[in-house]
Design a protein around this motif. Structure first.
Motif, PDB file in Angstrom:
ATOM      1  N   VAL A  83      -7.744  -2.388  -9.751  1.00 18.87           N
ATOM      2  CA  VAL A  83      -8.159  -1.634  -8.680  1.00 18.87           C
ATOM      3  C   VAL A  83      -7.910  -1.862  -7.404  1.00 18.87           C
ATOM      4  N   GLU A  84      -7.451  -3.209  -7.155  1.00 18.47           N
ATOM      5  CA  GLU A  84      -6.870  -3.276  -5.833  1.00 18.47           C
ATOM      6  C   GLU A  84      -5.555  -2.504  -5.540  1.00 18.47           C
ATOM      7  N   ILE A  85      -4.795  -2.465  -6.664  1.00 19.73           N
ATOM      8  CA  ILE A  85      -3.420  -1.729  -6.341  1.00 19.73           C
ATOM      9  C   ILE A  85      -3.642  -0.148  -6.156  1.00 19.73           C
ATOM     10  N   ALA A  86      -4.660   0.274  -6.927  1.00 15.70           N
ATOM     11  CA  ALA A  86      -5.241   1.513  -6.739  1.00 15.70           C
ATOM     12  C   ALA A  86      -5.545   1.754  -5.469  1.00 15.70           C
ATOM     13  N   HIS A  87      -6.783   1.226  -5.002  1.00 17.58           N
ATOM     14  CA  HIS A  87      -7.279   1.413  -3.727  1.00 17.58           C
ATOM     15  C   HIS A  87      -6.588   0.843  -2.558  1.00 17.58           C
ATOM     16  N   ILE A 102       4.402   1.326  -9.463  1.00 23.79           N
ATOM     17  CA  ILE A 102       3.476   1.602 -10.695  1.00 23.79           C
ATOM     18  C   ILE A 102       4.341   1.078 -11.926  1.00 23.79           C
ATOM     19  N   ASN A 103       5.483   1.756 -12.050  1.00 21.85           N
ATOM     20  CA  ASN A 103       6.376   1.654 -13.271  1.00 21.85           C
ATOM     21  C   ASN A 103       6.792   0.502 -13.320  1.00 21.85           C
ATOM     22  N   GLU A 104       6.698  -0.620 -12.634  1.00 19.19           N
ATOM     23  CA  GLU A 104       7.265  -2.063 -13.165  1.00 19.19           C
ATOM     24  C   GLU A 104       5.787  -2.716 -13.474  1.00 19.19           C
ATOM     25  N   LEU A 105       4.692  -2.114 -13.617  1.00 16.93           N
ATOM     26  CA  LEU A 105       3.807  -2.815 -14.263  1.00 16.93           C
ATOM     27  C   LEU A 105       3.691  -2.615 -15.779  1.00 16.93           C
ATOM     28  N   GLU A 112      -4.779   0.894 -15.993  1.00 20.14           N
ATOM     29  CA  GLU A 112      -5.661   0.886 -15.151  1.00 20.14           C
ATOM     30  C   GLU A 112      -5.654   1.203 -13.608  1.00 20.14           C
ATOM     31  N   VAL A 113      -4.421   1.166 -13.113  1.00 21.75           N
ATOM     32  CA  VAL A 113      -4.155   1.570 -11.901  1.00 21.75           C
ATOM     33  C   VAL A 113      -4.415   2.964 -11.719  1.00 21.75           C
ATOM     34  N   GLN A 122      -3.787  12.979  -6.610  1.00 28.32           N
ATOM     35  CA  GLN A 122      -2.733  12.191  -6.034  1.00 28.32           C
ATOM     36  C   GLN A 122      -2.469  11.356  -7.599  1.00 28.32           C
ATOM     37  N   ALA A 123      -3.389  10.865  -8.377  1.00 26.51           N
ATOM     38  CA  ALA A 123      -3.375  10.400  -9.740  1.00 26.51           C
ATOM     39  C   ALA A 123      -2.349  11.308 -10.485  1.00 26.51           C
TER      40      ALA A 123
END
Lengths: 450, 450
Positions: A83-87, A102-105, A112-113, A122-123
């Motif tokens: 959530v934090e990464i997203a927001h 995101i690709n490295e997660l 989740e992100v 954006q998503a």
């Protein structure tokens, strides 16, 4: 121009972060460019770096993370929830940077992100970008761009652009599309500024433009952008629909990485290896080439072993083994380097016969000069005539053969779609060592009876 | 995306030009991008190329000439008088390209061209640029830019920009200056598009910007633009007056040339050498390194000569001379390549003691692995134990010494302002050959009595 830290600053910062006095520095640090902050984080201990990134302003933190080395970024990101990464992070980034991050997660974290990004557009943009394999135009592109419809007038154009510009940080180009989002051309800012507001876009846009398909190779993108001096290039799908744009700063990174890769291969290093990697990573990058050298050395030993007769008759032949090996290696690397660079720049290679003739010409000139010098030096230093002649003739032959090997091997590799840069460095040196010694001792053996 | 010629097109074009039928092709060729036309000219004979350039539209011809290789450009320019260069070519070019073109002419011709440029402002711009030495920011910059006064309102800004845009082909950035032309910041197009027309520029411009002094090194410009992801960077004098701007496409060329130079040095080639240079040019680029190798080989011979006793007691020692020499060379090049790249990227080098310890660690691991392998392989192949031990111990020692030499030499060169890339390639290989053989035979000699 350049950013420099006062001596002792990093130590003080590290101490203060450890003692909970990060606050004192925050304002000064947030005032720096994200690339500079990234350099500071890189120099701090991982723990201090994590704290610093988490304390600074969200949008700055997002940019700093993008600038960081992958390894360190991964370590810092462990402190963030999906959530934090997203927001806090992703929503402050351009789509291409967000996709890289995101690709490295892990697959789970990635989902989740993506699910937590508030703006569905954006998503979707980011999810679109995650589809493209690394080193393609699609993976380099960003979705943020300004586009106008060919049927609009300049007036409407300016109005719509004002709206679109809210979401686009840098306006490099204005793209013109038709009703189906097919890319037609570009509208220069100059035209926009100098044309009457009532003119239809259709009449003023420039239909000549370079674009690239999303599946194209990153290297081709770099070559095209460099050749045509482009700052930004639009990316389309196979039907010509406008998908995004690639900016030159991302391409500069591709160019540097490629150059580094070639340099590393020529120097006997695999992969990207940095001076601050740990011992084991550096060893892994270096050992493969050393093993090639080791294997080549053992082969060379058995070549010399075959000519023990020549060696026992003329033991001083051993003295010039390093000379023959070194010259074969040097000439081979020189020849292959020229071919590798010509292949990399996609220069039209001209007639193959001419190329070989020229290479033979250069080798002959160099071989004759070196041969003459070695006879002179050898006689002056008191070596016997037969030995000097053997070394000189072998040297000429070795230089010729090494030049041909150095020219041919990368061409052959390239034809079979293997990176020709592999051919420089230890591979060709080793091959020419063995061939050179074979030639040297054959000639020595043949001259024994004279 | 990419530009490809039909097979046989060049031959037909060459024939047609020779037979006075260039007209048939003109329209199609003028439709191409100048970079593509330059590629065609490059492939034609010099005479045909000259004719083609002279026949196409002036402004296109000027751009094509800028894209061409220096040598070929010089040949084609001999067909133009000073007046023609001024009126047909220079007036169609941006100031930086025009300066590059004029810079290659003889001093006399240069004066004639400058005196014949009709627009005195353009002549002054170009003359200003000719002052800066090669490889400085000043030599890379162009004079064309858009600047606005901080005291203007957005409305006046747009009006003035319309006028300035007439002379500027691409608008990358809008610079904000004060009444004395001191650079204050930039105005983003986004701000311009989204702000009310009555707002004073002073309230909306961005005062954070990277600029560079005209005397700065081109390499520093490249590093700064890459670090901060800049597409264009303003150039100022020592007092902060706005002089011009550097665009990223010129910097990309600097980056590629630098990478090429390092690669060439590592491969034993001096200067820029292209695969289509003539035999003599290629020979000149290659011979110096071969002479270093030759000299090293003669030194190596005398090192081995000093240990003739060891060699006659254990003649098979000669078999492993290539192995020792090759491994020393490979390890040395690997170590120096890592240091050279770290220096080039201006990465903060960290503690020198740590660096050496790490290098020694890597060398120890590699040396132990290689040593163990050579003992295994040697015994398996039936060489005597004493020889295998000698080779293995020597190999470990050689790898250690070569790693230290490879690390130290570029650092020392860099401290004395010599290009550390000189240290890779043949120089370090040769040095390690000699050192390696010395170590090998010393150890062999010491083990003789055992």
């Amino acid at each position: 121009m350049s950013f420099e830290l006062e001596p002792g600053y990093l130590e003080k910062l590290e101490d203060d972060i450890r003692n909970g006095k990060l606050e004192d520095h925050l304002e000064a640090i947030e005032d720096l460019h994200s690339a500079d902050i990234a350099e500071i984080v890189d120099q701090l201990s991982v723990d201090a770096g994590k704290q610093l990134v988490q304390e600074i302003d969200e949008s700055k933190a997002a940019e700093v993370l993008v600038e960081l080395d992958e390894d360190l970024r991964a370590k810092i990101l462990t402190e963030y929830s999906g959530v934090e990464i997203a927001h806090e992070l992703v929503e402050n980034l351009d789509s291409d940077d967000a996709a890289d991050l995101i690709n490295e997660l892990s697959a789970e974290m990635r989902r989740e992100v993506l699910n937590n990004i508030e703006d569905p557009a954006q998503a979707k943009d980011i999810a679109d970008l995650l589809v493209y394999p690394e080193n393609t135009a699609g993976a380099l592109m960003g979705k943020e761009l300004i586009k106008v419809n060919k049927n609009w007038k300049v007036m409407r154009c300016v109005k719509e652009m004002r709206q679109q510009a809210e979401n686009v940080e840098h306006v490099h180009s204005i793209y013109v599309v038709d009703d189906h989002n097919i890319l037609l051309g570009t509208l220069s800012l100059k035209k926009l500024l100098t044309t009457s507001l009532k003119t239809p876009i259709e009449e003023v846009y420039n239909s000549k433009l370079q674009s690239v398909e999303a599946v194209a190779d990153a290297e081709d993108v770099a070559n095209t952008m460099q050749k045509y001096d482009l700052v930004v290039m639009p990316v389309v799908d196979a039907l010509g629909h406008l998908l995004g744009r690639i900016t030159i700063d991302d391409v500069v990174d591709v160019i540097r990485e490629e150059a580094k890769e070639d340099y590393n291969l020529a120097s006997g290093l695999t992969d990207e290896v940095e001076s601050d990697d740990n011992i084991w990573t550096i060893t892994k990058a270096r050992l493969p080439w050393l093993l090639i050298g080791l294997f080549g050395g053992i082969m060379a030993a058995s070549v010399i072993g075959r000519y023990e007769v020549a060696l026992s008759t003329l033991p001083k032949m051993a003295f010039f083994i390093p000379l023959i090996a070194a010259m074969g290696g040097n000439v081979g690397v020189q020849s292959s380097a020229i071919v590798v660079q010509a292949l990399a720049s996609k220069a039209i290679m001209g007639n193959m016969g001419n190329r070989l003739l020229k290479e033979i010409g250069v080798a002959l000139v160099n071989g004759l000069i070196c041969g003459a010098l070695i006879i002179g030096a050898g006689l002056f230093l008191g070596y016997e005539v037969r030995l000097c002649m053997t070394v000189a003739i072998a040297l000429l032959a070795v230089i010729l053969v090494a030049a041909l090997v150095g020219t041919f091997v990368p061409l052959v590799l390239d034809r079979y779609n293997v990176d020709p840069a592999l051919a420089t460095g230890p591979f060709i040196t080793t091959m020419n060592d063995i061939l050179g010694l074979f030639i040297y001792f054959s000639i020595g053996y043949a001259l024994l009876d004279i």
